[in-house]
Design a protein around this motif. Structure first.
Motif, PDB file in Angstrom:
ATOM      1  N   PHE A  24       1.838  69.425  27.257  1.00 26.43           N
ATOM      2  CA  PHE A  24       3.051  69.993  27.836  1.00 26.43           C
ATOM      3  C   PHE A  24       3.185  69.660  29.324  1.00 26.43           C
ATOM      4  O   PHE A  24       4.294  69.491  29.834  1.00 26.43           O
ATOM      5  CB  PHE A  24       3.071  71.513  27.638  1.00 26.43           C
ATOM      6  N   LEU A  25       2.052  69.551  30.019  1.00 26.59           N
ATOM      7  CA  LEU A  25       2.092  69.209  31.439  1.00 26.59           C
ATOM      8  C   LEU A  25       2.539  67.767  31.662  1.00 26.59           C
ATOM      9  O   LEU A  25       3.266  67.467  32.604  1.00 26.59           O
ATOM     10  CB  LEU A  25       0.715  69.411  32.075  1.00 26.59           C
ATOM     11  N   ASN A  26       2.106  66.858  30.779  1.00 25.49           N
ATOM     12  CA  ASN A  26       2.355  65.428  30.991  1.00 25.49           C
ATOM     13  C   ASN A  26       3.614  64.914  30.301  1.00 25.49           C
ATOM     14  O   ASN A  26       4.220  63.950  30.765  1.00 25.49           O
ATOM     15  CB  ASN A  26       1.138  64.624  30.523  1.00 25.49           C
ATOM     16  N   ARG A  27       3.985  65.495  29.168  1.00 26.94           N
ATOM     17  CA  ARG A  27       5.198  65.075  28.470  1.00 26.94           C
ATOM     18  C   ARG A  27       5.230  63.569  28.229  1.00 26.94           C
ATOM     19  O   ARG A  27       6.187  62.872  28.557  1.00 26.94           O
ATOM     20  CB  ARG A  27       6.439  65.490  29.274  1.00 26.94           C
ATOM     21  N   ASP A  28       4.143  63.065  27.665  1.00 31.22           N
ATOM     22  CA  ASP A  28       4.022  61.634  27.420  1.00 31.22           C
ATOM     23  C   ASP A  28       3.396  61.433  26.050  1.00 31.22           C
ATOM     24  O   ASP A  28       2.468  62.141  25.680  1.00 31.22           O
ATOM     25  CB  ASP A  28       3.145  60.995  28.500  1.00 31.22           C
ATOM     26  N   GLU A  29       3.910  60.455  25.280  1.00 35.87           N
ATOM     27  CA  GLU A  29       3.399  60.214  23.934  1.00 35.87           C
ATOM     28  C   GLU A  29       2.167  59.326  23.908  1.00 35.87           C
ATOM     29  O   GLU A  29       1.581  59.088  22.847  1.00 35.87           O
ATOM     30  CB  GLU A  29       4.489  59.569  23.051  1.00 35.87           C
ATOM     31  N   SER A  30       1.758  58.805  25.062  1.00 31.86           N
ATOM     32  CA  SER A  30       0.625  57.881  25.120  1.00 31.86           C
ATOM     33  C   SER A  30      -0.704  58.620  25.047  1.00 31.86           C
ATOM     34  O   SER A  30      -0.910  59.621  25.748  1.00 31.86           O
ATOM     35  CB  SER A  30       0.681  57.055  26.405  1.00 31.86           C
ATOM     36  N   LEU A  31      -1.624  58.103  24.241  1.00 35.98           N
ATOM     37  CA  LEU A  31      -2.958  58.690  24.150  1.00 35.98           C
ATOM     38  C   LEU A  31      -3.765  58.464  25.417  1.00 35.98           C
ATOM     39  O   LEU A  31      -4.703  59.206  25.704  1.00 35.98           O
ATOM     40  CB  LEU A  31      -3.718  58.086  22.957  1.00 35.98           C
TER      41      LEU A  31
END
Length: 241
Positions: A24-31
């Protein structure tokens, strides 16, 4: 390896909480974001969350060596012709511990991303694999240091020293970079190496540089082994009896 049948469950809960908050903090789909760590200009709550995760690891190896330094275990240790057998056992157990929980963390974070974002991807497999390897190696080194400290000092002192040192280095990383800039000297602050967001700001991800990092970490590991080899044979194992 686990202190009780509930240890695995507790760590899974900790990893799940961390994964949800991190996603939730990063909002990024990348692993790769999982290994992003705390940026040099990161907010205080990002520092706190990272420290929270690290504390979970060190708490799970807390008092790992009680069977070597207290009670009947001391006399078992004294029967060893080579005290390095103890260190070998510790190394193997610590490697196992780090690998299992890092695998769990990756799996849980992948599931969390799929639930929240409906998709997940790896933008650079070379960087991703290397960050996994570096995290495994460095977390092992950190926990290995704590476990070794517990052989020579009280477990509570070792716990406080390890957590304080990590938090200090984590904060010091930003200060050192402000002073020396984007220099390879930033590698000496080990949490910088652990975190992709920090490492990429002053280091290039190519084969030569990655090999250098691995060699650097291996040198640290060998140095620790040599130091412990000297200290463990000088230790008075009956001092706590």
């Amino acid at each position: 390896m686990f202190k009780s049948k509930y240890s695995l469950v507790l760590m899974m809960v900790l990893l799940t909480i961390y994964s949800i908050l991190w996603a939730f903090l990063n909002r990024d789909e990348s692993l790769l974001v999982l290994y992003g760590g705390v940026p040099f200009d990161g907010e205080w709550y990002v520092y706190l969350l990272n420290y929270f995760m690290f504390s979970g690891y060190v708490f799970f190896v807390f008092k790992k060596n009680d069977n070597y330094v207290n009670g009947y275990g001391i006399y078992v240790v004294l029967r060893f012709q080579s005290k390095m057998k103890i260190i070998i056992r510790i190394i193997i157990n610590t490697m196992y511990y780090v690998f299992i929980f890092e695998l769990f963390k990756l799996c849980i974070y992948t599931i969390v991303l799929l639930v929240i974002n409906k998709q997940v991807f790896i933008e650079n497999y070379f960087t991703f694999i290397n960050m996994i390897s570096i995290n495994l190696f460095l977390l092992f080194l950190f926990l290995f240091v704590q476990i070794i400290l517990e052989l020579f000092w009280d477990s509570k002192i070792a716990l406080v020293l390890m957590q304080s040192s990590y938090l200090l280095l984590l904060s010091l990383g930003s200060v050192v970079r402000m002073v020396i800039g984007d220099s390879y000297l930033n590698l000496l602050i080990l949490p910088n190496v652990l975190m992709y967001e920090r490492l990429k700001s002053f280091y290039t991800f190519d084969w030569i540089n990655m090999v250098f990092i691995y060699l650097f970490l291996i040198v640290i590991f060998i140095t620790l082994i040599l130091i412990v080899k000297v200290l463990i044979n000088k230790k008075d194992w009956l001092e706590r009896v």
